[in-house]
Design an enzyme around this catalytic site. Structure first.
Site, PDB file in Angstrom:
ATOM      1  N   GLU A 204       5.008  -2.621 -41.015  1.00 29.46           N
ATOM      2  CA  GLU A 204       4.490  -1.533 -40.601  1.00 29.46           C
ATOM      3  C   GLU A 204       4.349  -1.388 -39.412  1.00 29.46           C
ATOM      4  O   GLU A 204       5.464  -0.727 -38.651  1.00 29.46           O
ATOM      5  CB  GLU A 204       2.964  -1.625 -41.085  1.00 29.46           C
ATOM      6  N   MET A 205       3.275  -1.400 -38.458  1.00 25.91           N
ATOM      7  CA  MET A 205       3.249  -1.252 -37.127  1.00 25.91           C
ATOM      8  C   MET A 205       3.978  -2.234 -36.229  1.00 25.91           C
ATOM      9  O   MET A 205       4.060  -2.257 -35.134  1.00 25.91           O
ATOM     10  CB  MET A 205       1.765  -0.940 -36.787  1.00 25.91           C
TER      11      MET A 205
END
Lengths: 331, 331
Positions: free
Chosen positions: B125-126
Site C-alpha cells: 500500500e503506502m
C-alpha cells in the site's frame, strides 16, 4: 463626512499612492486577484480537476500531479503516471499558471485550455482518450446536467471539459504574500535581511528573467547560459516545439511564486533545495558564485513570495452509473 | 411567550415525539452527528489524511484509496498500491467507519486508530515504515509545532499520528439522508416506491445483517450462506484473524450508507452495480431470487441512504525542508 473620516480617507489615499509608486518602481508586481471569471465554469472545472475518472485507471486526476495541498505540484523529481510510469519532466506548479506566457516547460500549449487536454490522453500520464473521457462524463446524469447548464449545449465535448478546467485554474492565484504586502507599501512586511536578499536578486541579475507578476513565467531562456547545464534528462525544451537548434535547452522560466512549496526545482527536478537551485542558477546563468551568506539572503527573499493558497471545499463528485465505462487500472 | 410561539413549540415537540417513535420501531437508526470530538486533533488528522509523504513514494495518501470526493472509496475493484501493485481487496468506505464493530473486511483492527497504522507500513500500500513516517514529520517545523500543541509532547510518535487521523475520520459521518429524514418523521422524504423497497428489504431478511445506525458494519457474516460464493479473491475473512476454520469467508457486513457512491461491491469488488449486488446477496445469503421489479425497489430504497457528505476545506500541507527524507517513488 466628518473630519475624522476625511483624514482616514486621506491617509488611505496616501498609502495607495505610495503603494502604487512602489509598484511602478519595482520589476516585480503584486499578484492581482482574478477579475473576470465564470463561476459556473469554475465550479464544474473544480470537480473535473479532482475527478480521477478522466484517467484510464480511475486513479489519477489533475490534482494527483498538481496537488493543491502542496503548492500545486507533486513535490517529486518527475511525476508518476499510469501504471507507475516515470514521467520525463518535473510537474510545474498550477498556481498562478494563468500568468505564464505559455504552458508546459517547452511552451507547447498556448494557454491553460490547450494544456488541460494533454495529460488526459497522454499514455504516460492519465492514459485515457478524449473519447473515453467524454463517454465517462456523458454516462453521469449530474455531469450531463451541469455541463448543459454551464455551456447550454446538448452534448459534452472535450472543448467544454478543458474550458471548465482552465477557468478553475485561473482562480488558483496566490495574492497577499509578504513580498506583495511590501510592494503595496507595508515596509514592515519583510525583514531587512529579506530586503537585502531582494536587492541582491536584482543587482546580480536574477531579476532579468524572474520578473513581472509571477516572478518568472513570461519568457523562455536557455538553461546553461554561461556554463553548460549537465542534463540527465532528455528534455530538449523549446526546440521540440520550434524544431530550431538554437532553441535547444530553452525552457520557460518558472514562476518563483510559492517557490518554498514547489520543490524540487528545474525542469528535471535535479535541484532538491532552494539553496542548491540558487547556487546553480548563479553559476550557470549569471557566471556568479554566491557566497553562503548571499545565497541565504536570496533564499530568505524567496520565502517571502509564498502567498495565500487557494482555499475551497473539497468537491464531491457525482457517482458513476451502470453505463459508465469501467476504470481499467490493471489492463 | 405568546400563544403562537407556544403552538409552534407544541407542534415541534409533537414532531420530535413521533420521530422518536418512528426510530424506536425501526431496525435502522438515523445517523447522529459527532458529539465529542477533539477539534485540534481533527485539524491535524485532516492534514495527515491528505499527506502523501506518509508513503514511500510521496504519492499515496489515505485519501488516494479512501477518496472523500468519491464516497470515501477509490471506486476500483481492488486498490492501487505502491509501484502500482494490485491490492488484494476492495477498499471499504471511510464514511461512517467509526460505527463499525471493527476495521478492515476481516476485522483485524479493533478501531480506527489501530486501522490507520496498517496501510502506512504495508509494502503493498503506502510502503513506508512508521520510523520513516515519523522522520518525515519531525523534519517539518509546522508539523512539529502542531503535534506539540495538540498532544503536549516533545516528540512525535506513531500513536499520535494514528490518533489524529482516527479523530478526523470520526467526523466523516453522513447524516441527513432522505431515509433518515423519513425515520425522523418526515413521511414525504421518500417515495412510495422507495418505502416499498425498504419494506421488502426488511421482510426478505436483508435487515438481519444490514441494520443499526450504519445499516451494517456491526457484525461478521459468512459470504455464501445458502449458496456458496465462487470467490476469485484469496481473502479468507475472519479466519485470517481467529485461525478458526469456521470463520472462513466471514467478512464484516459492510455499511450500506452512501452505497450508491461506494461501488463496486463486496470484499472482492466483484459486483459492479447495486442491482448485481442485491441479486447475489438475495440468492447467496437469503436463498431468494428477487424479481427485476423487487430488485429495482430495493435499489431505489438503497439510494435514499446517501447522506450529507463531509464538507471541509482542502488542507494546505506544510512544505518539506532540507532535512526531510526524500520520497522514493522509483526505488
Amino acid at each position: 463626512m466628518n473630519i475624522q473620516t476625511l483624514s482616514i480617507l486621506a491617509a488611505s489615499l496616501g498609502f495607495l499612492v505610495s503603494g502604487n509608486i512602489a509598484q511602478a518602481q519595482e520589476p516585480i508586481q503584486p499578484i492581482s486577484t482574478v477579475k473576470e471569471i465564470n463561476l459556473a465554469e469554475v465550479e464544474l472545472g473544480k470537480k473535473l480537476y479532482f475527478d480521477p475518472r478522466l484517467s484510464k485507471s480511475g486513479f489519477i486526476s489533475c490534482n494527483s500531479c498538481h496537488n493543491l495541498s502542496m503548492g500545486g505540484t507533486d513535490n517529486l523529481k518527475t511525476s508518476i503516471g499510469h501504471n507507475w510510469q516515470q514521467g520525463p519532466i518535473n510537474s510545474p506548479t498550477v498556481l498562478n499558471s494563468s500568468l505564464n506566457i505559455a504552458q508546459f516547460w517547452d511552451g507547447r500549449a498556448k494557454d491553460l485550455k490547450a494544456q488541460a487536454s494533454g495529460p488526459i490522453a497522454n499514455p504516460g500520464e492519465m492514459a485515457s482518450t478524449h473519447t473515453l473521457a467524454i463517454d465517462v462524463l456523458e454516462s453521469i446524469p449530474a455531469y450531463v446536467n451541469e455541463f448543459k447548464e454551464v455551456f447550454g449545449k446538448d452534448k459534452i465535448d472535450i472543448d467544454q471539459v478543458t474550458q471548465a478546467i482552465a477557468e478553475f485554474e485561473k482562480t488558483l492565484v496566490t495574492p497577499n504574500s509578504r513580498f506583495d504586502q511590501w510592494l503595496l507599501g507595508d515596509k514592515d512586511a519583510i525583514t531587512d535581511n529579506e530586503l537585502a536578499g531582494y536587492n541582491l536578486f536584482k543587482s546580480s541579475g536574477c531579476i532579468a528573467c524572474h520578473n513581472g507578476e509571477a516572478v518568472g513565467g513570461n519568457s523562455f531562456q536557455k538553461m546553461g547560459l554561461v556554463e553548460p547545464y549537465e542534463a540527465t534528462s532528455a528534455a530538449e525544451g523549446l526546440a521540440a516545439v520550434t524544431g530550431k537548434d538554437a532553441d535547444r535547452f530553452k525552457f520557460k522560466v518558472p514562476t518563483l511564486r510559492n517557490v518554498e512549496m514547489t520543490y524540487p526545482y528545474f525542469h528535471d527536478g535535479e535541484a532538491e533545495t532552494m539553496t542548491e537551485a540558487v547556487d546553480i542558477m548563479g553559476r550557470l546563468q549569471l557566471g556568479r558564485k554566491f557566497s553562503d551568506d548571499e545565497n541565504a539572503q536570496i533564499v530568505a527573499f524567496l520565502r517571502t513570495l509564498t502567498g495565500d493558497q487557494p482555499t475551497f471545499q473539497l468537491p464531491i463528485l457525482p457517482p458513476s452509473t451502470e453505463t459508465t465505462p469501467k476504470p481499467q487500472p490493471f489492463d
